[in-house]
Design a protein around this motif. Sequence first.
Motif, PDB file in Angstrom:
ATOM      1  N   LYS A   1       0.848  -1.184   0.000  1.00  0.00           N
ATOM      2  CA  LYS A   1       0.000   0.000   0.000  1.00  0.00           C
ATOM      3  C   LYS A   1       0.884   1.235   0.000  1.00  0.00           C
ATOM      4  O   LYS A   1       2.085   1.164   0.265  1.00  0.00           O
ATOM      5  N   ARG A   2       0.295   2.411  -0.237  1.00  0.00           N
ATOM      6  CA  ARG A   2       1.076   3.633  -0.389  1.00  0.00           C
ATOM      7  C   ARG A   2       1.919   3.989   0.846  1.00  0.00           C
ATOM      8  O   ARG A   2       3.013   4.527   0.688  1.00  0.00           O
TER       9      ARG A   2
ATOM     10  N   THR B   1      -2.602  -8.124   4.643  1.00  0.00           N
ATOM     11  CA  THR B   1      -3.729  -7.363   4.085  1.00  0.00           C
ATOM     12  C   THR B   1      -4.731  -6.946   5.149  1.00  0.00           C
ATOM     13  O   THR B   1      -5.555  -6.067   4.915  1.00  0.00           O
TER      14      THR B   1
ATOM     15  N   GLU C   1      -1.998   8.803  -6.638  1.00  0.00           N
ATOM     16  CA  GLU C   1      -2.370   7.476  -6.159  1.00  0.00           C
ATOM     17  C   GLU C   1      -2.480   6.484  -7.311  1.00  0.00           C
ATOM     18  O   GLU C   1      -2.205   5.294  -7.136  1.00  0.00           O
ATOM     19  N   THR C   2      -2.836   6.952  -8.501  1.00  0.00           N
ATOM     20  CA  THR C   2      -2.851   6.073  -9.673  1.00  0.00           C
ATOM     21  C   THR C   2      -1.432   5.632 -10.007  1.00  0.00           C
ATOM     22  O   THR C   2      -1.178   4.449 -10.282  1.00  0.00           O
TER      23      THR C   2
ATOM     24  N   GLU D   1       1.107   5.491  -7.938  1.00  0.00           N
ATOM     25  CA  GLU D   1       1.551   4.595  -6.876  1.00  0.00           C
ATOM     26  C   GLU D   1       0.960   3.196  -7.050  1.00  0.00           C
ATOM     27  O   GLU D   1       1.644   2.186  -6.809  1.00  0.00           O
ATOM     28  N   GLY D   2      -0.287   3.141  -7.456  1.00  0.00           N
ATOM     29  CA  GLY D   2      -0.914   1.844  -7.684  1.00  0.00           C
ATOM     30  C   GLY D   2      -0.202   1.035  -8.746  1.00  0.00           C
ATOM     31  O   GLY D   2      -0.055  -0.193  -8.631  1.00  0.00           O
ATOM     32  N   GLN D   3       0.256   1.703  -9.773  1.00  0.00           N
ATOM     33  CA  GLN D   3       0.996   1.015 -10.832  1.00  0.00           C
ATOM     34  C   GLN D   3       2.334   0.490 -10.320  1.00  0.00           C
ATOM     35  O   GLN D   3       2.766  -0.617 -10.679  1.00  0.00           O
TER      36      GLN D   3
ATOM     37  N   LEU E   1       2.975  -0.383  -7.198  1.00  0.00           N
ATOM     38  CA  LEU E   1       2.664  -1.528  -6.330  1.00  0.00           C
ATOM     39  C   LEU E   1       2.321  -2.769  -7.143  1.00  0.00           C
ATOM     40  O   LEU E   1       2.692  -3.892  -6.783  1.00  0.00           O
ATOM     41  N   ASP E   2       1.611  -2.576  -8.243  1.00  0.00           N
ATOM     42  CA  ASP E   2       1.292  -3.709  -9.132  1.00  0.00           C
ATOM     43  C   ASP E   2       2.553  -4.337  -9.688  1.00  0.00           C
ATOM     44  O   ASP E   2       2.670  -5.576  -9.789  1.00  0.00           O
TER      45      ASP E   2
ATOM     46  N   GLN F   1       4.278  -6.335  -6.960  1.00  0.00           N
ATOM     47  CA  GLN F   1       3.534  -7.578  -6.737  1.00  0.00           C
ATOM     48  C   GLN F   1       3.838  -8.612  -7.815  1.00  0.00           C
ATOM     49  O   GLN F   1       4.011  -9.808  -7.538  1.00  0.00           O
TER      50      GLN F   1
END
Length: 361
Positions: A173-174, A221, A347-348, A350-352, A354-355, A358
């Motif tokens: 997460k961020r 999680t 946040e978009t 950052e989401g990329q 994190l993806d 993962q």
Amino acid sequence: MIISSRSTRNRAFLLSAALATAGFSGSTLAEELRLITWGGYAPDDVVAQFEEETGIDVKVTLSNNEDMISKLRATGGAGFDLAQPSQDRIVGVQRQFNIYKPIDFSRVTTDQLQSSMVKATQDSTELDGKYYGVPSVWGTSGLIVHSSVADMVTDYTDLCDSGVKGQVSYRLKRPTLIGFAFAMGMDPFAAYDDRDQYESIMAKVQDKLIDCKSNVKTYWTGGDQLLALLRTGEVKAAMAWDAGGWKLNAENPDIRFVAPESGALGWIDTFAIPRRSENEEAAYKWINFVMQPEIAARITNASGNFTASKGADEFVKADLRDAYRASFDEAAINNIKWYPPVPPGLETMEGQVLDRVQAAN
């Protein structure tokens, strides 16, 4: 969900009966404070004492950031006299929907508040030279460590040390991105308004987190999952919230929450005045009442989180007070990195990142 104290209900019943008897002639309704807040922030005994001392009835609506915004947005800032949004959820909402009014700090007893938190809240809630929040309840993300690895793990990037391989957990997460950036000597918050610079910081953090994957037992999680991993000893070091660390410390003194050397990551739930508040005076009375140290300590005992009230830890239940003091001295509090409002689009990005972490092998 609306909660009224027993004394409030009794007074309301008696008042209704009196009004009915008098035929409503020359009568006025009791003064009321409508508060929208989080669970644990307005304990029944605190509400009852405030009502007794002020004669103001308190109507409490339990909520969260998204729900507060939704309710106040729908009414243009009406329906409540005092709200408690987080410090990073005010400026963007205010700019877009104009649902709050500026805080009049001359009506706030700031002497009983931690000065660093007043400044952090003002910095986070400033818009056009005006401030829209007063600090209330706060918490942090940092490190939960077992004593066997405490000397080895003192900052976020130490979770990648070979000495704790396979015994580490954190969320994808961020907060993990932000924490690692600070521990790597960068300041992601200072780069919020420079997309290219922020992207460069995130690229370096991404590489670090990919290199660190072999150290991770699992990416947690849920809080209960993490607490179970730490209780069994499967995980010896984790990035997590302070309240979870203090809860574990009460069970096992060998586990404790540590404020990282680069600074814990902090959030502050504030007091904010809705734009169409009908009892602003009562709102300020509540703020000054609950931030008295002995009263604020009762909020900490109920919620598990500490407040901006100066010296309130002296009145908190002993196990929680001692765990807090072991985690935060004055220097650690002053080193907290408080979350500023997040600009659109970050946040978009950052989401990329994190993806990609993962998906990496």
